[in-house]
Scaffold this active site. Sequence first.
Site, PDB file in Angstrom:
ATOM      1  N   VAL A  81      11.492  41.103-149.185  1.00  0.00           N
ATOM      2  CA  VAL A  81      10.692  41.406-150.376  1.00  0.00           C
ATOM      3  C   VAL A  81      10.335  40.112-151.102  1.00  0.00           C
ATOM      4  O   VAL A  81      11.209  39.331-151.488  1.00  0.00           O
ATOM      5  CB  VAL A  81      11.444  42.357-151.318  1.00  0.00           C
ATOM      6  CG1 VAL A  81      10.602  42.631-152.568  1.00  0.00           C
ATOM      7  CG2 VAL A  81      11.780  43.665-150.604  1.00  0.00           C
ATOM      8  N   LYS A  82       9.054  39.917-151.284  1.00  0.00           N
ATOM      9  CA  LYS A  82       8.539  38.698-151.899  1.00  0.00           C
ATOM     10  C   LYS A  82       8.308  38.960-153.390  1.00  0.00           C
ATOM     11  O   LYS A  82       7.559  39.870-153.764  1.00  0.00           O
ATOM     12  CB  LYS A  82       7.238  38.293-151.212  1.00  0.00           C
ATOM     13  CG  LYS A  82       6.878  36.826-151.294  1.00  0.00           C
ATOM     14  CD  LYS A  82       5.689  36.550-150.373  1.00  0.00           C
ATOM     15  CE  LYS A  82       5.280  35.095-150.394  1.00  0.00           C
ATOM     16  NZ  LYS A  82       4.084  34.867-149.561  1.00  0.00           N
ATOM     17  N   LEU A  83       8.946  38.134-154.222  1.00  0.00           N
ATOM     18  CA  LEU A  83       8.896  38.308-155.672  1.00  0.00           C
ATOM     19  C   LEU A  83       8.445  37.006-156.337  1.00  0.00           C
ATOM     20  O   LEU A  83       8.746  35.919-155.838  1.00  0.00           O
ATOM     21  CB  LEU A  83      10.280  38.676-156.210  1.00  0.00           C
ATOM     22  CG  LEU A  83      10.918  39.957-155.669  1.00  0.00           C
ATOM     23  CD1 LEU A  83      12.427  39.912-155.868  1.00  0.00           C
ATOM     24  CD2 LEU A  83      10.310  41.182-156.348  1.00  0.00           C
TER      25      LEU A  83
END
Length: 215
Positions: A81-83
């Site tokens: 998951v890219k945040l």
Amino acid sequence: MEIFLDTAKIDEINIMSDFINGVTTNPSLIAQSKIDNYDELIEEICRMVSGPVSVEVLSNDADAMLEEGNHLSTIHSNVCVKLPCTFDGLKVCKQLSKVGIMTNLTLCFSSMQALLAAKCGATYISPFIGRLDDIGHDGIGLVEEILEIYDACGYKTKVLSASVRNISHVVQSARLGVGAITMPAKILQQCFLHPLTDAGLEIFQNDWNKYKKSK
């Protein structure tokens, strides 16, 4: 050093699949792919590679990002998951990391953002080398600084060089010992090329052809 392809195009991943460990995507790349089903595209990409596939959340507030992150992690075990490196993004990073979901903190432009990401348990931190260079800052210098901090403090977060614009960025990142790097297909393709290799092959072929004609 893990090598990731920065793309959402299936054909590019197919061509480079033997040389990459995973894939990074972002909303701009996803939009360029003109997909019909977002989840199906992510699942297909995940099946094509053995390692992480970074998929970015589209929301800005923590609650919505957490909901998106949890959903993305159910698509495939390879999803990372890219945040964003924001207050809310870091909060969500800590929550996802606690339950074992891989995270990639993106749009990192300072060592303090990188330090906070590591404290929140990020799997990867993505300093944007090229964008810093564009405004006269030292992108590789930031990578070196982050690596020094992580080494001194014993953090396990991997530095993932991003916004790579040229071969020099790749070589300098490798010399520093980054854990990973992501690059567009055009840069990865350049890594295979050297004019002296082409010239040498041409000489060998010409000499062999002359030899065959002489027989």
